[in-house]
Each structure stands twice: as C-alpha cells, then as structure tokens.
Design a protein around this motif. Structure first.
Motif, PDB file in Angstrom:
ATOM      1  N   THR A  43       0.332  -1.133  -0.103  1.00 11.17           N
ATOM      2  CA  THR A  43       0.247  -0.199   0.561  1.00 11.17           C
ATOM      3  C   THR A  43       0.245   1.498   0.104  1.00 11.17           C
ATOM      4  OG1 THR A  43      -1.710   0.913   1.119  1.00 11.17           O
ATOM      5  CG2 THR A  43      -0.184   0.083   2.460  1.00 11.17           C
ATOM      6  N   LYS A  44       0.381   2.651   0.008  1.00 11.02           N
ATOM      7  CA  LYS A  44       1.104   3.322  -0.236  1.00 11.02           C
ATOM      8  C   LYS A  44       0.699   4.766   1.185  1.00 11.02           C
ATOM      9  CE  LYS A  44       2.707   4.764  -4.449  1.00 11.02           C
ATOM     10  NZ  LYS A  44       2.768   5.535  -6.201  1.00 11.02           N
ATOM     11  N   ILE A  45       0.871   5.252   2.168  1.00  7.56           N
ATOM     12  CA  ILE A  45       1.052   5.756   3.027  1.00  7.56           C
ATOM     13  C   ILE A  45       1.950   7.813   3.012  1.00  7.56           C
ATOM     14  CG2 ILE A  45       1.081   6.111   6.116  1.00  7.56           C
ATOM     15  CD1 ILE A  45       0.912   3.371   5.871  1.00  7.56           C
ATOM     16  N   ASP A  46       0.978   8.121   2.839  1.00  7.00           N
ATOM     17  CA  ASP A  46       1.958   9.776   2.370  1.00  7.00           C
ATOM     18  C   ASP A  46       2.070   9.738   1.447  1.00  7.00           C
ATOM     19  OD1 ASP A  46      -0.311  10.480   4.681  1.00  7.00           O
ATOM     20  OD2 ASP A  46       2.275  10.840   6.061  1.00  7.00           O
ATOM     21  N   GLY A  47       1.660   9.047  -0.105  1.00  7.77           N
ATOM     22  CA  GLY A  47       2.419   8.910  -1.005  1.00  7.77           C
ATOM     23  C   GLY A  47       3.486   8.034  -1.188  1.00  7.77           C
TER      24      GLY A  47
END
Length: 329
Positions: A43-47
């Motif tokens: 996934t991505k968190i804050d890009g």
C-alpha cells in the motif's frame, strides 16, 4: 514468489478492532496455497510505499483469499481506514512453512492467542475438509469474549465435527466461564491430557509463545513435536561489549550508520533515514534479505538456504551486529 493484483470483494468486521477482507483475482485463478501461509500486502501511506505480511485466514478450499488484521501498527491501521470493497491491492505470495502440510500429524493441538488464531483457523478448516473426523484440540487465549475472532464460527465448526474439542481461555469473562485467567500448565494438562502424544502448533504474541513453550517443556512435550510461528520476534539477547555502538557500512554508497548492540539491521537503517523492503518484520517472509560481511547474530533463518548462510545473507529485520559490519541490499 508470485506478485499479483487482487480486488477486494468483501469486508467484514470481526471484533471491535479486527477486520477481515476477501480478495479475488482480477482474472484467472489464485496461485496454489497451503493453510497457514502468508501473503504480503502493498500500500502507500502519504505517498510512500509500505508493505506488511499477514497470514491468510482462508483455507485452500475457499474461492478467494482472506486476510484478518488487527488495528495495530501503521500499515494495519491504514488498511482499516482505507481498504474498501472494490479497491485493488498488490499482493506477493503465498509463502511460509507453518502449515499442516509441511508439518503433518494425525492428532494436532492448536494453541493460539489474539490474532494468532488466523493460521489456526485456516489450518483447522483445511484439515477438517480433508479429514472430517480428525481428532483436533484447539485452545485459544483472548482478553474477553468480545476479543475472540471467529468465535461463533468456531462453535459451529466444533458442533459439526465431533473430533474437534476447543476451549477459550479468557482473562475477563462471566463467572460461569470455565477457563478464566491466562493459560497455565494445569489448564493444558486438563484440556489435553494426551499432550505428549500430539504435535503442537503455536502462534501468538512473542511473550505468550515463550510462556507456552516453557509450559510444554515442563509437561514433557518432546521439542520436535512443537511447531511455531509469530509475527513478533523475542528480544535479542544482550551482547557483551565495551562499545556503545558499532558501525554499519553501506557498500553501495559508503555511508556509515551507527548500530546499537541488540538493534536490528533494519531498525538501524530506518533510524538513519534509509529505506528497505520489509514486510513481516519477524524473520518470516524474506523480503528484507541483505548480504553482510562481519560478525552478526541471526534470530531467524527462515527462507535462507545453507548456501545463503555461508555467503553472509541475512534478514535485516531479525539480525543484529556483534561488531562493525558492512552490507549490500
């Protein structure tokens, strides 16, 4: 290891802080899987890319994969907040040797605590699909009745299969509940009097597993009859040294990073602002492989071959330094 994109086709709230997602392929079929194996979710968190490994709670007979995740940790919390039906997610796997296919026995005793129930649930269902009359003991520990994952389904499964005996050990429970408190040797002996004749499969928090392993030893279980998995390594043994730190040299850049005695390579790298692929962070998935030169201590060698060990390959999440070292990753 296979990498694929799956669609989220279902989401179910299991308890106040545990959610299950059902994942299916966009086309074609899923790769073969063994009950108890894991997958890595990306996934991505804050890009920024993040990934974590989770045990599948589905069995090989299911048409889709299911992950059951507690709302603990940055990635798990992010998935709770964002992953919805209709979304797509990149997945790697499956992987892992903690399963009744690789570690078979006729009369298993399954011991779990908290979210450690997920591989046990998969293994239990898979084993009963193959052997409906199997003699299986299942002992699960949780904080309260509201914290028991798959509680109703477990009761239904036990009612449908006379060979299944299960017990819930609850720290907080009504006075009439038969097993209140934490698991003890006396409870184990009463719930599985033929313990020494069974193979034990153990999964849960590190402290729980350490305590249960001690109990099983005291009760006379042969060491070769214990199989365990945990996403939470025990603390590393203190290293006797006169230095307050060592130096970790990154061969590609020449950068030197301080690493403290007992600190994992991964923790030292991340503290210095370096990024490294790391999914399970418990020495299981092998995503943080690196090659080291110098004196190291490995807490896990899962996924590593004898040739890997001879070549200095290590898992950064479960490896500490015993002196100055260098690495490539």
């Amino acid at each position: 290891m296979t990498s694929l994109t799956l669609a989220c086709i279902g989401r179910q709230q299991n308890t106040h802080d545990v959610v299950s997602w059902q994942l299916a392929p966009l086309s074609g079929s899923l790769p073969p899987v063994l009950a108890g194996q894991c997958i890595t979710l990306h996934t991505k968190i804050d890009g920024l890319p993040e990934c974590r490994a989770y045990t599948l709670s589905s069995s090989p007979q299911d048409a889709c994969w299911q992950v059951t995740i507690k709302d603990v940790g940055q990635v798990s919390r992010h998935l709770h907040q964002t992953l919805q039906v209709g979304d797509e997610i990149r997945v790697d796997g499956p992987f892992g040797d903690f399963n009744l296919t690789a570690l078979p026995c006729e009369r298993p005793l399954l011991l779990s605590a908290g979210s450690g129930i997920t591989p046990m649930w998969a293994m239990l269902r898979d084993e009963l699909a193959k052997r409906p009359d199997a003699d299986i003991r299942f002992i699960h520990s949780a904080r309260s009745p509201e914290d028991v994952i798959f509680a109703d389904k477990l009761v239904q499964l036990a009612e449908a299969h006379t060979g299944v005996r299960h017990a819930l050990i609850l720290e907080q429970a009504p006075a009439d509940h038969p097993w209140i408190g934490r698991l003890t040797p006396a409870m184990l002996a009463e719930l599985s009097p033929d313990l020494r004749e069974r193979h034990v499969y153990l999964c849960g928090p590190a402290l729980y597993m350490a305590a249960v392993k001690t109990m099983l030893t005291e009760l006379g279980l042969p060491p070769e009859q214990l199989h365990q998995e945990s996403f939470g390594l025990p603390p590393a043994e203190p290293i006797k040294t006169t230095s307050d730190h060592f130096w970790l040299t990154l061969n590609k850049s020449g950068k030197k990073v301080k690493i403290l005695p007992g600190q994992t390579l991964l923790a030292a790298l991340e503290a210095a602002g370096e990024t490294m692929m790391a999914a399970c962070r418990a020495g299981v998935c092998g995503s943080c492989r690196c090659t080291t030169t110098g004196d190291i201590e490995r807490q896990s060698v899962m996924t590593l071959s004898a040739q890997d060990l001879e070549s200095g390959v290590a898992l950064a999440c479960s490896c500490t330094a015993k002196g100055d070292i260098s690495l490539d990753y």
